[in-house]
Design an enzyme around this catalytic site. Sequence first.
Site, PDB file in Angstrom:
ATOM      1  N   CYS A 116       7.861   3.485 -12.156  1.00 44.13           N
ATOM      2  CA  CYS A 116       7.687   4.525 -11.128  1.00 44.13           C
ATOM      3  C   CYS A 116       8.957   5.334 -10.857  1.00 44.13           C
ATOM      4  O   CYS A 116       8.914   6.345 -10.150  1.00 44.13           O
ATOM      5  CB  CYS A 116       7.178   3.905  -9.830  1.00 44.13           C
ATOM      6  SG  CYS A 116       5.567   3.136 -10.017  1.00 44.13           S
ATOM      7  N   HIS A 124       9.007   9.428  -4.150  1.00 47.08           N
ATOM      8  CA  HIS A 124       7.954   8.910  -5.036  1.00 47.08           C
ATOM      9  C   HIS A 124       6.796   8.436  -4.164  1.00 47.08           C
ATOM     10  O   HIS A 124       7.005   7.752  -3.162  1.00 47.08           O
ATOM     11  CB  HIS A 124       8.512   7.758  -5.886  1.00 47.08           C
ATOM     12  CG  HIS A 124       7.446   6.857  -6.432  1.00 47.08           C
ATOM     13  ND1 HIS A 124       6.395   7.347  -7.183  1.00 47.08           N
ATOM     14  CD2 HIS A 124       7.236   5.510  -6.319  1.00 47.08           C
ATOM     15  CE1 HIS A 124       5.611   6.330  -7.506  1.00 47.08           C
ATOM     16  NE2 HIS A 124       6.093   5.212  -6.994  1.00 47.08           N
ATOM     17  N   ASN A 173      -0.872   6.629  -6.234  1.00 45.16           N
ATOM     18  CA  ASN A 173       0.451   6.392  -6.826  1.00 45.16           C
ATOM     19  C   ASN A 173       0.358   6.636  -8.331  1.00 45.16           C
ATOM     20  O   ASN A 173      -0.237   5.842  -9.052  1.00 45.16           O
ATOM     21  CB  ASN A 173       0.872   4.949  -6.525  1.00 45.16           C
ATOM     22  CG  ASN A 173       2.232   4.587  -7.098  1.00 45.16           C
ATOM     23  OD1 ASN A 173       2.729   5.238  -8.010  1.00 45.16           O
ATOM     24  ND2 ASN A 173       2.825   3.530  -6.577  1.00 45.16           N
TER      25      ASN A 173
HETATM   26  O1  UT7 Z   1       5.311   2.536  -7.138  1.00 41.15           O
HETATM   27  C1  UT7 Z   1       6.441   1.741  -7.088  1.00 41.15           C
HETATM   28  C2  UT7 Z   1       6.150   0.302  -7.036  1.00 41.15           C
HETATM   29  N1  UT7 Z   1       5.102  -0.083  -6.153  1.00 41.15           N
HETATM   30  C3  UT7 Z   1       5.249  -0.092  -4.798  1.00 41.15           C
HETATM   31  O2  UT7 Z   1       6.237   0.316  -4.261  1.00 41.15           O
HETATM   32  C4  UT7 Z   1       4.125  -0.726  -3.994  1.00 41.15           C
HETATM   33  C5  UT7 Z   1       4.720  -1.651  -2.984  1.00 41.15           C
HETATM   34  N2  UT7 Z   1       3.762  -2.464  -2.245  1.00 41.15           N
HETATM   35  C6  UT7 Z   1       2.773  -1.976  -1.459  1.00 41.15           C
HETATM   36  O3  UT7 Z   1       2.560  -0.777  -1.399  1.00 41.15           O
HETATM   37  C7  UT7 Z   1       2.018  -2.935  -0.608  1.00 41.15           C
HETATM   38  O4  UT7 Z   1       2.644  -4.198  -0.653  1.00 41.15           O
HETATM   39  C8  UT7 Z   1       0.527  -3.105  -0.996  1.00 41.15           C
HETATM   40  C9  UT7 Z   1      -0.240  -1.845  -0.640  1.00 41.15           C
HETATM   41  C10 UT7 Z   1       0.397  -3.403  -2.483  1.00 41.15           C
HETATM   42  C11 UT7 Z   1      -0.106  -4.247  -0.220  1.00 41.15           C
HETATM   43  O5  UT7 Z   1       0.053  -4.015   1.173  1.00 41.15           O
HETATM   44  P1  UT7 Z   1       0.648  -5.145   2.121  1.00 41.15           P
HETATM   45  O6  UT7 Z   1       0.553  -4.629   3.484  1.00 41.15           O
HETATM   46  O7  UT7 Z   1       2.008  -5.522   1.588  1.00 41.15           O
HETATM   47  O8  UT7 Z   1      -0.391  -6.308   1.930  1.00 41.15           O
HETATM   48  P2  UT7 Z   1      -0.149  -7.775   1.357  1.00 41.15           P
HETATM   49  O9  UT7 Z   1       0.055  -7.752  -0.112  1.00 41.15           O
HETATM   50  O10 UT7 Z   1       0.874  -8.459   2.209  1.00 41.15           O
HETATM   51  O11 UT7 Z   1      -1.559  -8.421   1.653  1.00 41.15           O
HETATM   52  C12 UT7 Z   1      -2.052  -8.603   2.995  1.00 41.15           C
HETATM   53  C13 UT7 Z   1      -3.462  -9.115   2.894  1.00 41.15           C
HETATM   54  C14 UT7 Z   1      -3.607 -10.278   1.929  1.00 41.15           C
HETATM   55  O12 UT7 Z   1      -4.571 -11.147   2.458  1.00 41.15           O
HETATM   56  P3  UT7 Z   1      -4.114 -12.498   3.221  1.00 41.15           P
HETATM   57  O13 UT7 Z   1      -3.301 -13.256   2.200  1.00 41.15           O
HETATM   58  O14 UT7 Z   1      -3.298 -12.021   4.380  1.00 41.15           O
HETATM   59  O15 UT7 Z   1      -5.408 -13.118   3.583  1.00 41.15           O
HETATM   60  C15 UT7 Z   1      -4.139  -9.630   0.678  1.00 41.15           C
HETATM   61  O16 UT7 Z   1      -4.901 -10.519  -0.102  1.00 41.15           O
HETATM   62  O17 UT7 Z   1      -4.310  -8.079   2.380  1.00 41.15           O
HETATM   63  C16 UT7 Z   1      -5.014  -8.553   1.259  1.00 41.15           C
HETATM   64  N3  UT7 Z   1      -5.251  -7.430   0.354  1.00 41.15           N
HETATM   65  C17 UT7 Z   1      -6.306  -6.625   0.477  1.00 41.15           C
HETATM   66  N4  UT7 Z   1      -7.324  -6.612   1.352  1.00 41.15           N
HETATM   67  C18 UT7 Z   1      -8.244  -5.643   1.214  1.00 41.15           C
HETATM   68  C19 UT7 Z   1      -4.484  -7.015  -0.703  1.00 41.15           C
HETATM   69  N5  UT7 Z   1      -5.036  -5.921  -1.261  1.00 41.15           N
HETATM   70  C20 UT7 Z   1      -6.165  -5.668  -0.559  1.00 41.15           C
HETATM   71  C21 UT7 Z   1      -7.172  -4.685  -0.648  1.00 41.15           C
HETATM   72  N6  UT7 Z   1      -8.157  -4.704   0.273  1.00 41.15           N
HETATM   73  N7  UT7 Z   1      -7.136  -3.709  -1.578  1.00 41.15           N
END
Ligand code: UT7
Length: 345
Positions: free
Chosen positions: A111, A253, A283
């Site tokens: 990215c 980005h 993204n």
């Molecule tokens: O492009 C350059 C590189 N990439 C990035 O910079 C992306 C960086 N990361 C992010 O943007 C975020 O971490 C995400 C959008 C990927 C995830 O958001 P988050 O707020 O960090 O969520 P999380 O991974 O901490 O997950 C929270 C909860 C989890 O459930 P539990 O364990 O709390 O029960 C996940 O399983 O949300 C769950 N979850 C979802 N729920 C519904 C993860 N993805 C989804 C989804 N829909 N699509």
Amino acid sequence: MTAAVVTGVGASLPQRVVTNEELAGYLDTSDEWIRSRTGIGTRRWVDTGVSTGDLATQAGELALRSAGVDRVDAVVVATTTPDRLCPATAPEVATRLGLTGISAHDVNAVCTGFLYGLASAVGLIAAGNASSVLMIGAETFSTIIDPKDRGTAVIFADGAGALVLRAGSADEPGAVGPLVLGSDGSLADLIQIPAGGSRQRSSGEEAAPEDYYFRMRGREVYRHAVERMAGSAQEALLRAGLTMSDVDKFVPHQANARISVAVGERLGIRPEQTVSNVERVGNTAAASIGLLLAEATATGELRGGQRLLLTAFGGGLTWGATTMVWPDVTAHISSPARPAVALAG
Ligand code: UT7
């Protein structure tokens, strides 16, 4: 030193719009979750048979038209999703643009690819190896995401953004400022495709089918992204002899709307200074900054004379930032499903 000056900008988006509702039809997710955690409402994915090179060629052609030229000395393609593992995508893109014979190579910084690609273009010009470069960031992430992985499938998307640069002087509008680039390979596992490369192939072990898909440890990546994007942006300002008060528009980005807000807050950027299109295009990794520059120019949000601060973060890990005074250019965008005039909505 000879500077690299932006003279044209173009972008290409696939026709197919994928809504959050469509993804929620087969993944355990919802429009509410995706919007509140990422800021994404729709994204574009290619139809069967359309490749990164196809999007790159179209964006490149439009950037050349924007610059009013039909020749450059070199083509650089930044991508994580090349048409083939070997050879690079850039030579074929150059040939399709009628530029067989010129220098053409790919850059992979995931990215951060657009800024690493830009550094490559700036370097070719500064060293006198090229007097003009077409630099394209292009991705078809829909071809590498695991359709069953809700942590990545809702975020990543397809598109291409391109710039034409020519040799010029540092005080001209469009001159790319000092580029700050960094990496940390000790965290390579946070964003990866485990199979298909030499490490897996030389192991002699068969890879599981899911190992050929893109994987990301989102929460950890998020933390590093905010820190590195803000840090490199501050360093780029310092190297350019500028402060935040000199910046008109912040062009991050488009990883996730929350990341852009968090980085902006750290830098003391007002929300209205931040340019964003993640809500509509998701993204698009190495394409994202180029696509954003093209769209924001087309809608009039970016205008000639504004000083921009650009920053990105991605797999590797890699990160980077730069500044530039945006030139007076007309952006050309191919977006058949939704014309450029309607992009502001
Ligand atoms: O492009 C350059 C590189 N990439 C990035 O910079 C992306 C960086 N990361 C992010 O943007 C975020 O971490 C995400 C959008 C990927 C995830 O958001 P988050 O707020 O960090 O969520 P999380 O991974 O901490 O997950 C929270 C909860 C989890 O459930 P539990 O364990 O709390 O029960 C996940 O399983 O949300 C769950 N979850 C979802 N729920 C519904 C993860 N993805 C989804 C989804 N829909 N699509």
